[in-house]
Motif scaffolding. Structure first.
Motif, PDB file in Angstrom:
ATOM      1  N   ALA A 149       1.572   6.296  -7.357  1.00 13.36           N
ATOM      2  CA  ALA A 149       0.513   7.024  -7.696  1.00 13.36           C
ATOM      3  C   ALA A 149       0.799   8.520  -7.705  1.00 13.36           C
ATOM      4  N   GLY A 150       1.829   8.681  -6.478  1.00 17.69           N
ATOM      5  CA  GLY A 150       2.346  10.177  -6.439  1.00 17.69           C
ATOM      6  C   GLY A 150       3.194  10.729  -7.309  1.00 17.69           C
TER       7      GLY A 150
ATOM      8  N   VAL B 170      11.482   6.058 -10.049  1.00 19.54           N
ATOM      9  CA  VAL B 170      12.671   4.947 -10.092  1.00 19.54           C
ATOM     10  C   VAL B 170      12.687   4.392  -8.578  1.00 19.54           C
ATOM     11  N   CYS B 171      12.569   5.397  -7.350  1.00 18.64           N
ATOM     12  CA  CYS B 171      12.567   4.897  -6.214  1.00 18.64           C
ATOM     13  C   CYS B 171      11.557   3.943  -5.863  1.00 18.64           C
ATOM     14  N   ALA B 172      10.244   4.074  -6.524  1.00 20.53           N
ATOM     15  CA  ALA B 172       9.257   3.217  -6.209  1.00 20.53           C
ATOM     16  C   ALA B 172       9.477   1.806  -7.000  1.00 20.53           C
ATOM     17  N   VAL B 173      10.148   1.762  -8.164  1.00 21.59           N
ATOM     18  CA  VAL B 173      10.368   0.541  -8.567  1.00 21.59           C
ATOM     19  C   VAL B 173      11.643  -0.215  -7.820  1.00 21.59           C
ATOM     20  N   ILE B 174      12.754   0.459  -7.359  1.00 27.99           N
ATOM     21  CA  ILE B 174      13.628  -0.142  -6.516  1.00 27.99           C
ATOM     22  C   ILE B 174      12.952  -0.745  -5.415  1.00 27.99           C
TER      23      ILE B 174
ATOM     24  N   MET C  32       2.193  11.440  -1.947  1.00 24.02           N
ATOM     25  CA  MET C  32       3.763  11.396  -1.338  1.00 24.02           C
ATOM     26  C   MET C  32       3.494  11.806   0.209  1.00 24.02           C
ATOM     27  N   GLY C  33       2.628  12.215   0.644  1.00 21.49           N
ATOM     28  CA  GLY C  33       2.537  12.580   1.975  1.00 21.49           C
ATOM     29  C   GLY C  33       2.076  11.545   2.554  1.00 21.49           C
ATOM     30  N   LEU C  34       1.163  10.620   2.231  1.00 19.06           N
ATOM     31  CA  LEU C  34       0.455   9.459   2.895  1.00 19.06           C
ATOM     32  C   LEU C  34       1.737   8.386   2.632  1.00 19.06           C
ATOM     33  N   CYS C  35       2.618   8.324   1.716  1.00 16.72           N
ATOM     34  CA  CYS C  35       3.639   7.424   1.430  1.00 16.72           C
ATOM     35  C   CYS C  35       4.595   7.658   2.524  1.00 16.72           C
ATOM     36  N   TYR C  36       5.263   9.050   2.651  1.00 22.63           N
ATOM     37  CA  TYR C  36       6.312   9.256   3.529  1.00 22.63           C
ATOM     38  C   TYR C  36       5.714   9.016   4.914  1.00 22.63           C
TER      39      TYR C  36
ATOM     40  N   VAL D  44       0.868  -1.280  -0.002  1.00 19.40           N
ATOM     41  CA  VAL D  44      -0.050   0.071   0.184  1.00 19.40           C
ATOM     42  C   VAL D  44       0.778   1.113  -0.012  1.00 19.40           C
ATOM     43  N   ASP D  45       1.854   1.325   0.731  1.00 16.36           N
ATOM     44  CA  ASP D  45       2.745   2.315   0.995  1.00 16.36           C
ATOM     45  C   ASP D  45       3.555   2.774  -0.403  1.00 16.36           C
ATOM     46  N   MET D  46       3.929   1.718  -1.010  1.00 14.85           N
ATOM     47  CA  MET D  46       4.578   1.625  -2.372  1.00 14.85           C
ATOM     48  C   MET D  46       3.573   2.319  -3.455  1.00 14.85           C
ATOM     49  N   LEU D  47       2.259   1.781  -3.405  1.00 17.86           N
ATOM     50  CA  LEU D  47       1.292   2.117  -4.224  1.00 17.86           C
ATOM     51  C   LEU D  47       0.870   3.828  -4.259  1.00 17.86           C
TER      52      LEU D  47
END
Length: 408
Positions: A289-290, A379-383, A313-317, A282-285
């Protein structure tokens, strides 16, 4: 009765972290200091925040060690003293001596302030998680939401004080205010007693740092946290500037702070109800999305897409620290959680250095545009996705070697 008390203790713990979260409000103080010390460069001012984050992690680690010998109240009072002395020291800086003032700022705000916040942060979260063995994700999320929103909630107070009292008097007032709140709140932060007839040894299972640091799962998970934090900081650190660059007021960038706090509770609740693997997905999604929304907004100049990107991105971080806390608590056990979590907090250091550095370099090299930043987030999301697969495999192998399967 004890079950009702734990929500009161959680509320007090969250309040303490709101006040400690003001350390994240350094951006509110940069301009006032630059007006007094015109010779200080932007990088010199930014170094203050970097030092505070490093010692925040060190303070957290020390708190984990102290938790085995001292009551939480003692650790929080020590934290209160550090913050009082640190903020009082900032209030006594000499405008006529810029060189020594910069050194004292690094020591008082960076070393003492960062260490003080780290002590309370680890102590409160470590203690409160013992009250919520059934809801560690929710409890951590609520407390971390308070910490993440500290600068936003108290920011208006600090800004008003700077405008009316000046930067130096403001730090004296804030130091006293934080000291009083931590001192009173420390009486409510206590370790729960084991239920009558229940074996504490059986309840508090776990692996200590010596075992955790030898496990592949820990190191790959730390890399995952670092990568996600790097992607998040490329936006969180520049949210106001991004909003302005696309035609919105700087205040719009504060949407990141709001959803940073929300992400901590949302992802923590998901971790409790589902599992760590699902919460990480969920965090990566959120990051995917961001990144996509921000890049699309940059290409089309659609402000609504930029807003969606900032929100995601706020939700992810925000979700990352809750996942870190809950993963360490559940997978390595609550017995050594405080010291293990103190070690885990160090993932913030490389992320806090690398994220803003990459973000600034990409913006400068592209002539002030953010498109390359948004590509870097993807790129960070893929890694992070690759690292998630590796973490899952490591956990499976390690569980196979254990006598009992540990939750993840």
């Amino acid at each position: 009765m004890a079950n009702n008390k734990r929500w009161l203790y959680l509320a007090v713990g969250t309040l303490l972290l709101i006040f400690c979260g003001l350390i994240y409000g350094w951006s509110l103080f940069k301009t006032p200091f630059s007006e007094v010390y015109t010779g200080w460069s932007l990088s010199q001012l930014s170094m203050t925040f970097t030092i505070s984050m490093i010692f925040f992690c060190i303070g957290g680690f020390v708190a984990g060690k102290l938790a085995a010998k001292f009551k939480p109240q003692i650790i929080i009072i020590l934290s209160a003293i550090f913050l009082l002395v640190g903020f009082f020291g900032v209030s006594r800086l000499n405008p006529d001596n810029p060189s020594s003032s910069l050194t004292m700022l690094y020591i008082c705000y960076g070393v003492l302030g960062g260490s003080g916040v780290g002590l309370t942060y680890n102590c409160v979260i470590g203690t409160m998680n013992k009250w919520f063995p059934d809801k560690p994700g929710l409890a951590s999320g609520i407390m971390m939401m308070g910490f993440g929103l500290g600068a936003l909630i108290l920011g208006s107070i600090a800004t008003s004080l700077v405008a009316s009292k000046g930067i130096f008097t403001t730090f004296m007032i804030l130091g006293i205010m934080i000291f009083v709140v931590l001192l009173i709140g420390s009486f409510f932060i206590k370790v729960p007693e084991a239920p009558a007839g229940q074996s504490a040894a059986k309840e508090l299972y776990g692996e200590g740092p010596s075992v955790m640091l030898k496990s592949a799962s820990f190191w790959v998970f730390m890399l995952w946290c670092i990568v996600v934090n790097i992607g998040g900081l490329m936006v969180v650190n520049s949210a106001a500037s991004i909003a302005v660059a696309f035609g919105a007021p700087a205040i719009v960038g504060m949407i990141v702070s709001v959803f940073n706090g929300a992400g901590r509770v949302i992802v923590g609740t998901i971790y409790d109800r589902k599992a760590g693997k699902f919460a990480m997905v969920v965090d990566m999604l959120f990051m995917f999305a961001g990144g996509i929304a921000l890049l699309a907004g940059a290409k089309t100049m659609a402000m609504v897409l930029i807003l969606i990107g900032l929100l995601a991105m706020g939700l992810c971080y925000g979700g990352n620290p809750t996942i870190c806390s809950t993963f360490i608590n559940r997978y390595y056990g609550p017995k050594y959680f405080s010291v293990n979590f103190g070690i885990g907090m160090f993932n913030l250091v490389p992320a806090a250095i690398i994220g803003p550095m990459i973000g600034s370099a990409l913006v400068e090299s592209s002539g002030g545009k953010y498109d390359s930043n948004f590509v870097a987030i993807l790129v960070c999301a893929v890694i992070s996705l690759v690292l998630w697969v590796v973490v899952s495999k490591c956990v499976e192998k390690e569980n196979a070697k254990r006598e009992e399967k540990r939750p993840f």
